[in-house]
Motif scaffolding. Structure first.
Motif, mmCIF file in Angstrom:
data_model
loop_
_atom_site.group_PDB
_atom_site.id
_atom_site.type_symbol
_atom_site.label_atom_id
_atom_site.label_comp_id
_atom_site.label_asym_id
_atom_site.label_seq_id
_atom_site.Cartn_x
_atom_site.Cartn_y
_atom_site.Cartn_z
ATOM 1 N N LEU A 97 0.825 -1.396 0.105
ATOM 2 C CA LEU A 97 -0.337 0.115 0.293
ATOM 3 C C LEU A 97 1.035 1.342 0.115
ATOM 4 C CD1 LEU A 97 -3.080 -1.550 2.636
ATOM 5 C CD2 LEU A 97 -2.538 -1.327 0.406
ATOM 6 N N CYS A 98 1.938 1.666 1.389
ATOM 7 C CA CYS A 98 2.860 2.672 1.563
ATOM 8 C C CYS A 98 3.760 2.174 1.515
ATOM 9 C CB CYS A 98 1.987 3.814 1.357
ATOM 10 S SG CYS A 98 1.448 3.419 3.173
ATOM 11 N N THR A 99 4.758 3.373 1.985
ATOM 12 C CA THR A 99 5.652 3.202 3.177
ATOM 13 C C THR A 99 5.605 5.176 2.951
ATOM 14 O OG1 THR A 99 7.420 1.815 1.286
ATOM 15 C CG2 THR A 99 8.344 3.694 2.714
ATOM 16 N N VAL A 100 6.160 4.511 4.508
ATOM 17 C CA VAL A 100 6.082 5.669 5.270
ATOM 18 C C VAL A 100 7.667 5.966 6.170
ATOM 19 C CG1 VAL A 100 5.197 6.897 7.413
ATOM 20 C CG2 VAL A 100 3.608 5.910 5.717
ATOM 21 N N VAL A 101 7.776 6.926 5.440
ATOM 22 C CA VAL A 101 9.111 7.399 6.361
ATOM 23 C C VAL A 101 9.234 8.870 7.168
ATOM 24 C CG1 VAL A 101 11.715 8.577 6.107
ATOM 25 C CG2 VAL A 101 11.023 6.477 4.405
ATOM 26 N N ALA A 102 9.666 8.796 8.840
ATOM 27 C CA ALA A 102 9.010 9.563 9.530
ATOM 28 C C ALA A 102 10.334 10.653 9.651
ATOM 29 C CB ALA A 102 8.658 9.482 10.727
ATOM 30 N N PHE A 103 9.735 11.926 9.672
ATOM 31 C CA PHE A 103 10.269 12.998 10.285
ATOM 32 C C PHE A 103 10.130 14.278 11.532
ATOM 33 C CE2 PHE A 103 10.998 12.185 6.246
ATOM 34 C CZ PHE A 103 12.628 12.753 5.999
ATOM 35 N N THR A 104 10.399 14.535 12.667
ATOM 36 C CA THR A 104 10.367 15.296 13.656
ATOM 37 C C THR A 104 11.059 16.968 13.371
ATOM 38 O OG1 THR A 104 9.958 15.314 15.584
ATOM 39 C CG2 THR A 104 12.114 14.937 15.306
ATOM 40 N N ASP A 105 10.331 17.835 13.645
ATOM 41 C CA ASP A 105 10.813 19.173 14.516
ATOM 42 C C ASP A 105 11.388 18.767 15.913
ATOM 43 O OD1 ASP A 105 8.559 19.401 14.990
ATOM 44 O OD2 ASP A 105 8.347 21.365 13.971
ATOM 45 N N ASP A 106 11.283 17.928 16.605
ATOM 46 C CA ASP A 106 11.540 17.943 17.600
ATOM 47 C C ASP A 106 10.152 18.631 18.426
ATOM 48 O OD1 ASP A 106 14.171 17.035 18.166
ATOM 49 O OD2 ASP A 106 14.533 18.893 18.313
ATOM 50 N N THR A 107 8.656 18.389 18.333
ATOM 51 C CA THR A 107 7.319 18.615 18.597
ATOM 52 C C THR A 107 6.531 18.055 18.582
ATOM 53 O OG1 THR A 107 7.216 20.522 17.147
ATOM 54 C CG2 THR A 107 8.212 21.423 19.351
ATOM 55 N N ARG A 108 6.946 17.385 17.043
ATOM 56 C CA ARG A 108 5.255 16.570 16.076
ATOM 57 C C ARG A 108 6.175 16.237 15.137
ATOM 58 N NH1 ARG A 108 2.837 21.531 12.702
ATOM 59 N NH2 ARG A 108 4.009 21.925 12.084
ATOM 60 N N PRO A 109 5.869 15.143 14.445
ATOM 61 C CA PRO A 109 5.252 13.975 13.479
ATOM 62 C C PRO A 109 5.354 15.145 12.286
ATOM 63 C CG PRO A 109 4.225 13.186 14.590
ATOM 64 C CD PRO A 109 4.116 14.415 15.007
ATOM 65 N N LEU A 110 5.847 14.065 11.252
ATOM 66 C CA LEU A 110 6.047 14.355 9.593
ATOM 67 C C LEU A 110 6.088 12.813 8.899
ATOM 68 C CD1 LEU A 110 5.285 16.167 7.306
ATOM 69 C CD2 LEU A 110 7.989 16.613 6.822
ATOM 70 N N GLY A 111 5.561 13.050 8.117
ATOM 71 C CA GLY A 111 5.250 12.082 7.261
ATOM 72 C C GLY A 111 5.381 11.747 5.956
ATOM 73 N N LEU A 112 6.504 10.931 5.419
ATOM 74 C CA LEU A 112 6.330 11.126 3.273
ATOM 75 C C LEU A 112 6.352 10.313 3.233
ATOM 76 C CD1 LEU A 112 10.054 13.329 3.183
ATOM 77 C CD2 LEU A 112 7.195 14.109 3.386
ATOM 78 N N ILE A 113 5.535 10.612 2.787
ATOM 79 C CA ILE A 113 4.376 9.138 2.415
ATOM 80 C C ILE A 113 4.699 8.351 0.423
ATOM 81 C CG2 ILE A 113 2.350 7.149 2.089
ATOM 82 C CD1 ILE A 113 3.119 9.112 4.730
ATOM 83 N N TYR A 114 5.456 6.938 0.193
ATOM 84 C CA TYR A 114 5.413 6.606 -0.830
ATOM 85 C C TYR A 114 4.078 5.792 -1.156
ATOM 86 C CZ TYR A 114 6.892 4.361 -4.809
ATOM 87 O OH TYR A 114 7.093 4.304 -6.395
ATOM 88 N N LEU A 115 3.127 6.279 -2.373
ATOM 89 C CA LEU A 115 2.319 5.267 -2.767
ATOM 90 C C LEU A 115 2.675 4.131 -4.240
ATOM 91 C CD1 LEU A 115 -0.699 7.926 -2.998
ATOM 92 C CD2 LEU A 115 -0.310 6.326 -1.264
ATOM 93 N N TYR A 116 2.726 3.298 -3.395
ATOM 94 C CA TYR A 116 3.345 2.192 -4.651
ATOM 95 C C TYR A 116 2.387 1.932 -6.055
ATOM 96 C CZ TYR A 116 5.527 0.433 -0.617
ATOM 97 O OH TYR A 116 6.603 -0.049 0.425
ATOM 98 N N THR A 156 3.948 7.912 -6.539
ATOM 99 C CA THR A 156 4.354 9.254 -6.095
ATOM 100 C C THR A 156 4.489 9.173 -4.881
ATOM 101 O OG1 THR A 156 1.770 9.764 -6.498
ATOM 102 C CG2 THR A 156 3.197 9.991 -7.757
ATOM 103 N N TRP A 157 5.213 10.319 -4.185
ATOM 104 C CA TRP A 157 5.169 10.967 -2.882
ATOM 105 C C TRP A 157 4.128 12.099 -2.650
ATOM 106 C CZ3 TRP A 157 8.852 8.543 0.307
ATOM 107 C CH2 TRP A 157 9.835 7.791 -0.316
ATOM 108 N N TYR A 158 3.985 11.621 -0.978
ATOM 109 C CA TYR A 158 3.002 12.902 -0.229
ATOM 110 C C TYR A 158 3.599 13.383 1.116
ATOM 111 C CZ TYR A 158 -0.819 10.307 1.326
ATOM 112 O OH TYR A 158 -1.129 8.947 2.136
ATOM 113 N N PRO A 159 3.490 14.647 1.676
ATOM 114 C CA PRO A 159 3.732 14.430 2.904
ATOM 115 C C PRO A 159 2.558 14.469 3.197
ATOM 116 C CG PRO A 159 3.514 16.610 1.754
ATOM 117 C CD PRO A 159 3.298 15.920 0.236
ATOM 118 N N PHE A 160 2.943 13.907 5.129
ATOM 119 C CA PHE A 160 1.899 13.677 5.797
ATOM 120 C C PHE A 160 1.824 14.592 7.116
ATOM 121 C CE2 PHE A 160 -1.140 11.433 9.237
ATOM 122 C CZ PHE A 160 -1.938 11.997 8.825
#
Length: 192
Positions: free
Chosen positions: A118-137, A141-145
């Protein structure tokens, strides 16, 4: 594309291009330079489980192989029944994380379960909250979440990240396909 598909307005799905995962480390550098976001060291692959012994056997084999890697791997089933194969690395080893996620994806594809990805999720942080970059097989394509509390999204942040990464990653142009992945690994940590 066949003529009948054109007449009926159907399009063929994009074949998964797993090598697009390798564009992420360079894109992460761009993201870090132009914003406060950096890799958290968590990535995951989401799979829609198939019925039958072959898929269960493959899950068992993946579990055995990746469990040998210092306990940085786990498998989790979410509330919707999807299987998450989770990989944790040092935050500075994004290239290693992407390589490991690619290996899991390739193993599933080689075993005939590419349609279950379905997808791959790679997590990022700014030390206060998460951000995901999602790859749709299925879209290639990619999109931010950017999840917020109470299953809300930070849409302005997602659009900002899209603009930052537009030259580095193939970003999904159809915003209606930017699906929320609530509770995905690395994005489900409590936020202050």
């Amino acid at each position: 594309m066949r003529i009948l598909d054109v007449l009926l307005g159907r399009s063929r799905p994009v074949q998964p291009n797993l090598d697009r995962l390798f564009a992420l480390p360079a894109a992460a550098v761009t993201l870090q330079v132009r914003s406060q976001w950096r890799p958290s060291g968590v990535g995951s692959v989401c799979v829609k489980p198939a019925e039958g012994g072959a898929f269960a056997g493959l899950q068992g084999e993946i579990d055995r192989l990746l469990a040998l890697d210092g306990g940085r791997y786990e498998r989790r089933t979410d509330a919707y029944g999807y299987v998450w194969l989770i990989r944790r690395t040092a935050t500075e080893d994004l290239a290693g994380l992407v390589t490991d996620l690619h290996a899991v994806n390739a193993a599933l594809t080689d075993a005939g379960f590419g349609a279950a990805l379905l997808c791959t999720v790679v997590a990022f942080t700014d030390d206060t909250r998460p951000l995901g970059l999602i790859y749709l097989y299925k879209r290639g394509t990619w999109y931010p979440f950017a999840p917020l509390d109470d299953e809300r999204r930070d849409n302005p942040l997602e659009l900002e990240v899209r603009a930052i990464l537009a030259d580095d990653l193939p970003i999904e142009p159809d915003l209606s396909r930017w699906f929320p992945v609530w509770g995905s690994p690395g994005l489900d940590a409590p936020r202050p």
